[in-house]
Design an enzyme around this catalytic site. Sequence first.
Site, mmCIF file in Angstrom:
data_model
loop_
_atom_site.group_PDB
_atom_site.id
_atom_site.type_symbol
_atom_site.label_atom_id
_atom_site.label_comp_id
_atom_site.label_asym_id
_atom_site.label_seq_id
_atom_site.Cartn_x
_atom_site.Cartn_y
_atom_site.Cartn_z
ATOM 1 N N ASP A 124 30.426 44.536 37.627
ATOM 2 C CA ASP A 124 29.872 45.567 38.508
ATOM 3 C C ASP A 124 30.076 45.241 39.993
ATOM 4 O O ASP A 124 30.420 46.119 40.783
ATOM 5 C CB ASP A 124 28.403 45.841 38.182
ATOM 6 C CG ASP A 124 27.525 44.615 38.392
ATOM 7 O OD1 ASP A 124 28.019 43.495 38.163
ATOM 8 O OD2 ASP A 124 26.358 44.787 38.796
ATOM 9 N N ASP A 159 27.439 39.705 30.685
ATOM 10 C CA ASP A 159 26.171 40.446 30.771
ATOM 11 C C ASP A 159 26.222 41.825 30.102
ATOM 12 O O ASP A 159 25.189 42.396 29.777
ATOM 13 C CB ASP A 159 25.780 40.651 32.247
ATOM 14 C CG ASP A 159 25.750 39.356 33.030
ATOM 15 O OD1 ASP A 159 25.566 38.291 32.417
ATOM 16 O OD2 ASP A 159 25.916 39.407 34.267
ATOM 17 N N MET A 201 21.473 33.885 30.084
ATOM 18 C CA MET A 201 21.944 34.660 31.244
ATOM 19 C C MET A 201 21.869 36.159 30.967
ATOM 20 O O MET A 201 21.383 36.587 29.923
ATOM 21 C CB MET A 201 23.377 34.257 31.578
ATOM 22 C CG MET A 201 23.487 32.929 32.298
ATOM 23 S SD MET A 201 25.206 32.621 32.779
ATOM 24 C CE MET A 201 25.001 31.238 33.882
ATOM 25 N N HIS A 302 25.796 27.881 32.112
ATOM 26 C CA HIS A 302 27.189 28.329 32.143
ATOM 27 C C HIS A 302 27.962 28.065 30.856
ATOM 28 O O HIS A 302 29.096 28.547 30.716
ATOM 29 C CB HIS A 302 27.907 27.705 33.342
ATOM 30 C CG HIS A 302 27.407 28.265 34.643
ATOM 31 N ND1 HIS A 302 26.234 27.850 35.208
ATOM 32 C CD2 HIS A 302 27.899 29.237 35.443
ATOM 33 C CE1 HIS A 302 26.034 28.527 36.321
ATOM 34 N NE2 HIS A 302 27.026 29.374 36.489
HETATM 35 O O1 F6P Z 1 27.414 37.795 35.813
HETATM 36 C C1 F6P Z 1 27.681 36.697 35.013
HETATM 37 C C2 F6P Z 1 26.689 35.593 35.248
HETATM 38 O O2 F6P Z 1 27.027 34.543 34.375
HETATM 39 C C3 F6P Z 1 25.227 35.996 35.110
HETATM 40 O O3 F6P Z 1 24.834 36.110 33.762
HETATM 41 C C4 F6P Z 1 24.552 34.888 35.868
HETATM 42 O O4 F6P Z 1 23.329 35.327 36.391
HETATM 43 C C5 F6P Z 1 25.503 34.611 36.988
HETATM 44 O O5 F6P Z 1 26.765 35.081 36.564
HETATM 45 C C6 F6P Z 1 25.622 33.154 37.369
HETATM 46 O O6 F6P Z 1 26.353 33.066 38.548
HETATM 47 P P1 F6P Z 1 27.104 31.762 39.070
HETATM 48 O O7 F6P Z 1 28.285 31.531 38.176
HETATM 49 O O8 F6P Z 1 27.524 32.139 40.430
HETATM 50 O O9 F6P Z 1 26.116 30.653 39.011
#
Ligand code: F6P
Length: 379
Positions: A124, A159, A201, A302
């Site tokens: 998005d 997501d 997440m 992650h």
């Molecule tokens: O949008 C994907 C996502 O993995 C979300 O689920 C999570 O909130 C965010 O990215 C984590 O972001 P970053 O990789 O910047 O820590």
Amino acid sequence: MFFKREINTPKTIGVLVSGGDCAGLNATVRAITHHATKTFNWRVIGIQRGYWGMWVRPLQTIELTPDVCDHQWVSSGGTFLRSNKNYHAPTFADGGKTFPNLDEAFCNAYNTLGLDAIVIIGGDGSFNKLNQIHDFYNKTKKKGDHNEVNFIAIPKTIDNDVAYTDLAIGHETALDVVIEAIDNIQFTAESHDRVMVVEVMGRDAGHIALKAGVASGADAILIPEIPYNMDDLAKHIERVYQSPQRHAIVVVAESVKTPDGEHLRGTIGDEEQTRYRGIGENLASRLKEKVSADVRFVSLGHVQRGGRPRVKDRLLANRFGVHAVDLIAKKQFNRVIVVVNGKMADIHISEVANVLQTVDVKGEMVHVAKSLGIYLGSI
Ligand code: F6P
């Protein structure tokens, strides 16, 4: 501002991956490359590190051919093109500068590369940016002045919050990864008669928590779309704990608020973006005060974005990639590819930008979870 490019044959298309990585990105790029080169004899340029590759000078690109995109691209996680989640001006080690306006930098890069179209694989945030570039282009274009900026967008995100598509690339694999993790956590919870709180997440949507919770036999699932009551949650968990089961799993989506109505955010990362973090730990300590069981928490983090793409993502990646090239061949531009009831479709970017697909609280999956006796909150 722009310069006019001579019409080149064969066509040249660009492809870039923007936003958080997930499984199936390489398979998508490979499908685009193979179809564009083998069917249409086009040239394919991969842009590296998302929009940054179009913003920095020199441009960060790589020539993509079927030989470059070999079989490993179907089966690997992450993105060989690299990605980027930042939408602000890049910094240069050598003190170099980009255009003051990044949308202008993008349009300029598009012309410099001699692109006839570009495929953006993103979520998005990336689509909102794309819509902004599209608006910039429309506002600044002068007939015949420069080449049209044509693009196709392909949704990817663990997501699954991109609007109007049943699925985005990466969601199904992330679910498999989460389910496997919770299966493992079930064993240790059972072995020690414990309550385990698992934070997953999903940003502002509870799709991962809801589906993975149902699929892994969770006892409670908290998602941002449904408010909950701490006492009711604790009573439910205590009941489960006092049953022969003697252990319980609570799955909580990262953007669920604390019982005091607060969003917990992490401080690590780009300050421009919201990163939720900590509700699992917060909930576990609150629960510990209210139930007789021992409580632990785990945040899957992650790990959820990793893993080799499972079959559903590989097929979706190939279908999206082929559809993107077909749209370009038909000169149908500025569309977001979606899958609805199993069928490929596409809609204009302006309809998708700034719209978030959250869990339908009246939908079937919520009904299924409730029917199984899972605590879902005040619904
Ligand atoms: O949008 C994907 C996502 O993995 C979300 O689920 C999570 O909130 C965010 O990215 C984590 O972001 P970053 O990789 O910047 O820590």
